[in-house]
Write a protein that holds these residues in place. Structure first.
Motif, mmCIF file in Angstrom:
data_model
loop_
_atom_site.group_PDB
_atom_site.id
_atom_site.type_symbol
_atom_site.label_atom_id
_atom_site.label_comp_id
_atom_site.label_asym_id
_atom_site.label_seq_id
_atom_site.Cartn_x
_atom_site.Cartn_y
_atom_site.Cartn_z
ATOM 1 N N MET A 1 16.133 -1.697 -10.117
ATOM 2 C CA MET A 1 15.621 -0.762 -9.295
ATOM 3 C C MET A 1 14.038 -0.638 -9.679
ATOM 4 N N LYS A 2 13.686 -0.895 -10.996
ATOM 5 C CA LYS A 2 12.225 -1.085 -11.574
ATOM 6 C C LYS A 2 11.730 -2.223 -10.867
ATOM 7 N N LYS A 3 12.106 -3.203 -10.658
ATOM 8 C CA LYS A 3 11.295 -4.336 -10.007
ATOM 9 C C LYS A 3 11.226 -4.071 -8.565
ATOM 10 N N THR A 4 12.275 -3.557 -7.926
ATOM 11 C CA THR A 4 12.271 -2.772 -6.406
ATOM 12 C C THR A 4 10.982 -2.105 -6.152
ATOM 13 N N ASN A 5 10.767 -0.934 -7.049
ATOM 14 C CA ASN A 5 9.667 -0.190 -7.094
ATOM 15 C C ASN A 5 8.348 -0.704 -7.176
ATOM 16 N N GLN A 6 8.436 -1.998 -8.205
ATOM 17 C CA GLN A 6 7.168 -2.469 -8.355
ATOM 18 C C GLN A 6 6.662 -3.287 -7.038
ATOM 19 N N PHE A 7 7.719 -4.013 -6.614
ATOM 20 C CA PHE A 7 7.599 -4.822 -5.285
ATOM 21 C C PHE A 7 7.018 -3.823 -4.387
ATOM 22 N N ILE A 8 7.705 -2.631 -4.154
ATOM 23 C CA ILE A 8 7.098 -1.928 -3.130
ATOM 24 C C ILE A 8 5.833 -1.377 -3.270
ATOM 25 N N LYS A 9 5.340 -0.969 -4.655
ATOM 26 C CA LYS A 9 4.011 -0.576 -5.003
ATOM 27 C C LYS A 9 3.238 -1.580 -4.527
ATOM 28 N N ARG A 10 3.366 -2.929 -5.023
ATOM 29 C CA ARG A 10 2.303 -3.826 -4.684
ATOM 30 C C ARG A 10 2.257 -4.202 -3.251
ATOM 31 N N ILE A 11 3.209 -3.926 -2.614
ATOM 32 C CA ILE A 11 2.979 -4.260 -1.202
ATOM 33 C C ILE A 11 2.166 -3.071 -0.617
ATOM 34 N N PHE A 12 2.425 -1.952 -0.999
ATOM 35 C CA PHE A 12 1.781 -0.693 -0.615
ATOM 36 C C PHE A 12 0.248 -0.995 -0.942
ATOM 37 N N ASP A 13 -0.013 -1.389 -2.182
ATOM 38 C CA ASP A 13 -1.390 -1.583 -2.689
ATOM 39 C C ASP A 13 -1.971 -2.692 -1.577
ATOM 40 N N ILE A 14 -1.663 -3.825 -1.441
ATOM 41 C CA ILE A 14 -2.101 -4.665 -0.582
ATOM 42 C C ILE A 14 -2.592 -4.232 0.948
ATOM 43 N N ILE A 15 -1.442 -3.308 1.295
ATOM 44 C CA ILE A 15 -1.666 -2.910 3.049
ATOM 45 C C ILE A 15 -2.892 -1.989 2.810
ATOM 46 N N MET A 16 -2.700 -0.917 1.992
ATOM 47 C CA MET A 16 -3.518 0.118 1.772
ATOM 48 C C MET A 16 -5.275 -0.338 1.266
ATOM 49 N N SER A 17 -5.067 -1.249 0.480
ATOM 50 C CA SER A 17 -6.328 -2.032 0.083
ATOM 51 C C SER A 17 -6.996 -2.533 1.134
ATOM 52 N N LEU A 18 -6.359 -3.374 1.977
ATOM 53 C CA LEU A 18 -6.884 -4.015 2.938
ATOM 54 C C LEU A 18 -7.539 -3.099 4.180
ATOM 55 N N ILE B 1 3.854 6.857 -16.399
ATOM 56 C CA ILE B 1 4.546 5.806 -16.343
ATOM 57 C C ILE B 1 6.300 5.997 -16.249
ATOM 58 N N GLU B 2 6.509 7.245 -16.716
ATOM 59 C CA GLU B 2 7.777 8.046 -16.691
ATOM 60 C C GLU B 2 8.024 8.361 -15.408
ATOM 61 N N LYS B 3 7.196 8.931 -14.475
ATOM 62 C CA LYS B 3 7.630 9.649 -13.349
ATOM 63 C C LYS B 3 7.023 8.814 -12.180
ATOM 64 N N SER B 4 6.369 7.537 -12.185
ATOM 65 C CA SER B 4 5.783 6.831 -11.164
ATOM 66 C C SER B 4 6.904 6.539 -10.230
ATOM 67 N N ASN B 5 6.425 6.759 -9.033
ATOM 68 C CA ASN B 5 7.097 6.229 -7.860
ATOM 69 C C ASN B 5 6.223 6.237 -6.846
ATOM 70 N N ILE B 6 6.525 5.812 -5.517
ATOM 71 C CA ILE B 6 5.597 5.588 -4.259
ATOM 72 C C ILE B 6 5.351 7.233 -3.869
ATOM 73 N N ILE B 7 6.060 8.102 -3.769
ATOM 74 C CA ILE B 7 5.652 9.354 -3.293
ATOM 75 C C ILE B 7 4.623 9.881 -4.477
ATOM 76 N N PHE B 8 5.031 10.016 -5.608
ATOM 77 C CA PHE B 8 4.281 10.642 -6.675
ATOM 78 C C PHE B 8 2.768 9.694 -6.519
ATOM 79 N N ASP B 9 2.748 8.523 -6.317
ATOM 80 C CA ASP B 9 1.547 7.794 -6.129
ATOM 81 C C ASP B 9 0.634 8.049 -5.161
ATOM 82 N N ILE B 10 1.298 8.538 -3.768
ATOM 83 C CA ILE B 10 0.610 9.008 -2.689
ATOM 84 C C ILE B 10 0.225 10.529 -3.085
ATOM 85 N N SER B 11 0.760 11.174 -3.763
ATOM 86 C CA SER B 11 0.273 12.510 -3.876
ATOM 87 C C SER B 11 -0.846 12.503 -4.760
ATOM 88 N N LEU B 12 -0.861 11.582 -5.728
ATOM 89 C CA LEU B 12 -2.141 11.666 -6.627
ATOM 90 C C LEU B 12 -3.516 11.028 -5.762
#
Length: 201
Positions: free
Chosen positions: A1-18, A181-192
């Motif tokens: 699950m952790k690797k999946t979250n990291q993968f989703i986060k990286r894809i999100f980073d690439i798309i949004m930064s572009l 680090i403990e509460k990190s997920n894509i929804i929390f990232d978007i809120s920040l």
């Protein structure tokens, strides 16, 4: 699950930064021109920071200080630092100077959200527990960035800014980073990200 979250986060980073780079490209051009007209020196400011797995990288920022400012003072800025240019003070106020870090995100050195990367000098002071913040990519914004949006003003009110930064502010930032680090997920990232945008407006 952790690797999946990291993968989703990286894809999100690439798309949004572009998307961010494309949308903000006119601002990049305008700011670059204004900086070059306002003072001599490079348009971008590059500084060594420590990233994931303690690997160093160059962080990109629009230059907000006079040329070679680090040779004339500390690596932290305090209050109305005399090294800050007139244009730079405006860029800092609205966090516009941080926008080039979208290229750091695209390169994979950083994430949109994550612990703000520190300079090697301060990372050398981390405890083993605090070094856990180096297990993930550093970010453009984080919980600590929101709490210490006016960090320069805070440091300008104390007798020994660097000592206060190391013993008080940096310690609190690291605690917040470990909490992230403990509460990190894509929804929390978007809120920040949204909270950061609102604070900068």
């Amino acid at each position: 699950m952790k690797k999946t979250n990291q993968f989703i986060k990286r894809i999100f980073d690439i798309i949004m930064s572009l998307i961010g780079i494309i949308i903000l490209s006119p601002i990049f051009i305008i700011v670059s021109i204004i900086i070059s007209i306002g003072s001599s020196g490079n348009i971008l400011f590059l500084q060594k920071r420590v990233g994931r797995d303690e690997k160093e990288f160059n962080i990109y920022k629009f230059r907000t200080m006079i040329n070679d400012a680090e040779k004339l003072g500390k690596q932290i800025t305090v209050g109305d630092d005399s090294r800050i240019t007139k244009v730079g003070s405006i860029l800092r106020k609205f966090k516009i100077d941080e926008l080039p870090q979208l290229f750091n995100v695209l390169n994979g050195d950083m994430s949109l959200v994550g612990p703000r990367p520190e300079v090697p000098k301060y990372v050398a002071l981390y405890t083993e527990k605090q070094k856990e913040v180096l297990s993930i990519r550093p970010g453009i914004t984080d919980m600590a960035s929101l709490r210490y949006k006016d960090e320069n003003a805070i440091l300008g009110k104390v007798d020994n800014p660097e000592e206060y930064y190391i013993n008080v502010i940096m310690q609190d930032k690291l605690s917040l980073n470990l909490e992230y680090i403990e509460k990190s997920n894509i929804i929390f990232d978007i809120s920040l990200i949204l909270k950061t945008i609102i604070k900068c407006i």
